[in-house]
Design an enzyme around this catalytic site. Sequence first.
Site, PDB file in Angstrom:
ATOM      1  N   ASP A  62       0.826  -0.944   0.002  1.00 60.26           N
ATOM      2  CA  ASP A  62       0.206   0.020   0.094  1.00 60.26           C
ATOM      3  C   ASP A  62       0.865   1.208   0.192  1.00 60.26           C
ATOM      4  OD1 ASP A  62      -2.686   1.609   0.277  1.00 60.26           O
ATOM      5  OD2 ASP A  62      -2.276   1.713   1.771  1.00 60.26           O
ATOM      6  N   THR A  95      -2.866   5.798  -4.332  1.00 61.31           N
ATOM      7  CA  THR A  95      -2.169   6.094  -3.809  1.00 61.31           C
ATOM      8  C   THR A  95      -0.575   5.812  -4.741  1.00 61.31           C
ATOM      9  OG1 THR A  95      -1.367   4.992  -1.715  1.00 61.31           O
ATOM     10  CG2 THR A  95      -2.542   6.505  -1.290  1.00 61.31           C
ATOM     11  N   THR A  96      -0.982   4.493  -4.864  1.00 61.95           N
ATOM     12  CA  THR A  96       1.158   4.527  -5.277  1.00 61.95           C
ATOM     13  C   THR A  96       0.523   4.857  -6.920  1.00 61.95           C
ATOM     14  OG1 THR A  96       0.349   2.168  -4.425  1.00 61.95           O
ATOM     15  CG2 THR A  96       2.534   2.562  -6.179  1.00 61.95           C
ATOM     16  N   ASP A 386      -9.399  -0.055   1.348  1.00 60.98           N
ATOM     17  CA  ASP A 386      -9.120   0.603  -0.292  1.00 60.98           C
ATOM     18  C   ASP A 386     -10.889   0.223  -0.652  1.00 60.98           C
ATOM     19  OD1 ASP A 386      -6.771   1.413   0.296  1.00 60.98           O
ATOM     20  OD2 ASP A 386      -5.844  -0.895  -1.276  1.00 60.98           O
TER      21      ASP A 386
HETATM   22  P1  ADP Z   1      -2.531   1.412  -6.248  1.00 59.73           P
HETATM   23  O1  ADP Z   1      -2.246   2.165  -4.860  1.00 59.73           O
HETATM   24  O2  ADP Z   1      -2.206   3.397  -7.288  1.00 59.73           O
HETATM   25  O3  ADP Z   1      -4.477   1.516  -6.003  1.00 59.73           O
HETATM   26  P2  ADP Z   1      -2.840  -1.052  -7.353  1.00 59.73           P
HETATM   27  O4  ADP Z   1      -1.422  -1.787  -6.253  1.00 59.73           O
HETATM   28  O5  ADP Z   1      -3.841  -1.076  -5.803  1.00 59.73           O
HETATM   29  O6  ADP Z   1      -1.781   0.917  -6.359  1.00 59.73           O
HETATM   30  O7  ADP Z   1      -2.085  -0.742  -8.434  1.00 59.73           O
HETATM   31  C1  ADP Z   1      -3.482  -0.012  -8.917  1.00 59.73           C
HETATM   32  C2  ADP Z   1      -3.320  -0.555 -10.888  1.00 59.73           C
HETATM   33  O8  ADP Z   1      -3.679  -1.834 -10.889  1.00 59.73           O
HETATM   34  C3  ADP Z   1      -4.589   0.432 -11.400  1.00 59.73           C
HETATM   35  O9  ADP Z   1      -3.954   0.351 -12.179  1.00 59.73           O
HETATM   36  C4  ADP Z   1      -5.492  -0.534 -11.702  1.00 59.73           C
HETATM   37  O10 ADP Z   1      -6.379  -0.421 -12.493  1.00 59.73           O
HETATM   38  C5  ADP Z   1      -4.364  -2.374 -11.747  1.00 59.73           C
HETATM   39  N1  ADP Z   1      -5.035  -3.358 -11.277  1.00 59.73           N
HETATM   40  C6  ADP Z   1      -5.945  -3.330 -10.276  1.00 59.73           C
HETATM   41  N2  ADP Z   1      -6.382  -5.035 -10.989  1.00 59.73           N
HETATM   42  C7  ADP Z   1      -5.890  -5.180 -12.107  1.00 59.73           C
HETATM   43  C8  ADP Z   1      -5.796  -6.422 -13.205  1.00 59.73           C
HETATM   44  N3  ADP Z   1      -6.865  -7.383 -11.863  1.00 59.73           N
HETATM   45  N4  ADP Z   1      -5.090  -6.514 -13.964  1.00 59.73           N
HETATM   46  C9  ADP Z   1      -4.329  -4.942 -14.630  1.00 59.73           C
HETATM   47  N5  ADP Z   1      -4.412  -3.799 -13.569  1.00 59.73           N
HETATM   48  C10 ADP Z   1      -5.342  -3.978 -12.677  1.00 59.73           C
HETATM   49 MG    MG Z   2      -5.035   0.297  -5.223  1.00 59.62          MG
END
Ligand code: ADP
Ligand code: MG
Length: 533
Positions: A62, A95-96, A386
């Site tokens: 996270d 956030t990332t 989240d």
């Molecule tokens: P953040 O802190 O930004 O939410 P995450 O590690 O949760 O970071 O990653 C979010 C990213 O992962 C988003 O761009 C989302 O669209 C992508 N994502 C989530 N699930 C999938 C999936 N099943 N396939 C491809 N991309 C995904």
């Molecule tokens: Mg996320």
Amino acid sequence: MTDKQPVYILPEDAQRTLGKDAQRNNIMAAKIVAETVRTTLGPKGMDKMLVDPYNNVTITNDGVTILDEIAVEHPTAKMIVEVAKTQENEVGDGTTTAVIIAGELLKNAEKLLDEKIHPTVITRGYRLASEKANKILNEIAEDININDQELLKYIAETAMTGKGVESAKDKISDICLHAITQVTTEKTDKDNIKIEKKVGEGIEDSELIKGIVIDKERTHSEMPKKLENANVALIDIPLEIKDTEIDAKIQISDPAQLQSFLDKEESILKEMTDRINDSGAKVVICQKGIDDMAQYFLAKKGIFALRRVKESDMRKIAKATSGKIVSNLKELSKEDLGFAGLVEERKISNEKMTFITKCENPKAVTILVRGGTEHVVDEVERAITDALGDITAALNDGKIVAGAGSPEMEVSKQLKEYAHTLSGREQLAVLAFAEALEIIPKTLAENAGLDPIDMLTEMKVKHDNNEKWAGIDVYNGKIVNSWDAKVLEPLKVKTQAIKSASEVAELILRIDDIIAASTNGQEIPQGGMPPMM
Ligand code: ADP
Ligand code: MG
């Protein structure tokens, strides 16, 4: 003014970095922060193990948690961390993404600075691009409301993909969705969902409680452990004799006087508990203390009581039981009481907790999070936060987009078209902004072990063919329609990430002078010679 004395406005040991150096220094710091969290993005992102000075370990992917834990020192790096925090507060997810975009915007700005483009031109271009990006996102987004339960569930699942809950994703996203649906009225407020963690059992044993769980036991062992169909009194005053009444100096000269004093005290407490009993309450939830004597009286009447319950929990219990928090016992009446089908003290992993459940249409609920270890429950909690944040944002905005890099790529494409309508050097800044957004699909591909160039090329072809949701299938290494792949996110997660990333980039680019005061003022010599320039 014959002798030209130099003018000093800074203490001699203040550190000063000017112009280009200041900018480069700041951009470097921002890039390092972004680089730190980059590998965690997306379902295939890795986790980080953070160890604090006391050797406490956090395992997470996270963004905001990572940045929170690694006490960042550099002032500019701290500004980037703020972006993550804003994102966390505004949406709770993304956030990332926000941090990575901020880092990339600054990296691309650096190239423009190299080409001798003035920072104000870049910031103006970025501002234009950011506003346009917001418009584009709003245009491509689709509508959603509380009846679209299936879509909402996909949103929860997307939020949790790749987190520690992966194994129980289906169950946990159901819990989140039911919790939100239960508490939603005209507006959705995730604050009406309490998350209570207890180590033990497995993640799948987590449950939604239609009521509130309080990490406290009943105040007196002779109180009933379990009550059905109970009226609940909520009071925010102490069931004790007020300090002033005790402090009042009384001169007691003979034992009879002492006895009468004690009798008086007892009768006041008796009256308080009688009032509660008369109202018809079988349960008392008190925000303040309850005197031993009062506990005894309550127990004798078969009333269940909790004391020193947090204010935030009081409010949630009121919402769950449809009761009213009362500050004056004299006014306590039947209408103020809440109702719970079951109030019970239960032992969860050897700790006693109170379950106020089976409420009628509760507007506040509890998610009881279980998991094998503390690290697991903590990460599950973050995933739930989240998911709840994403569903809430989706409902309150009424708009969602697909994910997997597709919205960033679509915005990037349309921004490039927009750039060509601009004249002058801002065009270059808008293009730099557009390219910066490609960092999201690129990172998703890289983290999944895919070739980013192949993936991006194929994606661009599809977007040029007006496939706005063409995104990365990280499991099969293909470009697919991410909407059909059920990778869904609230619009807000994207608009907010781009907005705050752009704002911080603009802020940092405008800095051309860093003046750092001495860390230890005592070392500054008093009345010494001015330093040589
Ligand atoms: P953040 O802190 O930004 O939410 P995450 O590690 O949760 O970071 O990653 C979010 C990213 O992962 C988003 O761009 C989302 O669209 C992508 N994502 C989530 N699930 C999938 C999936 N099943 N396939 C491809 N991309 C995904
Ligand atoms: Mg996320």
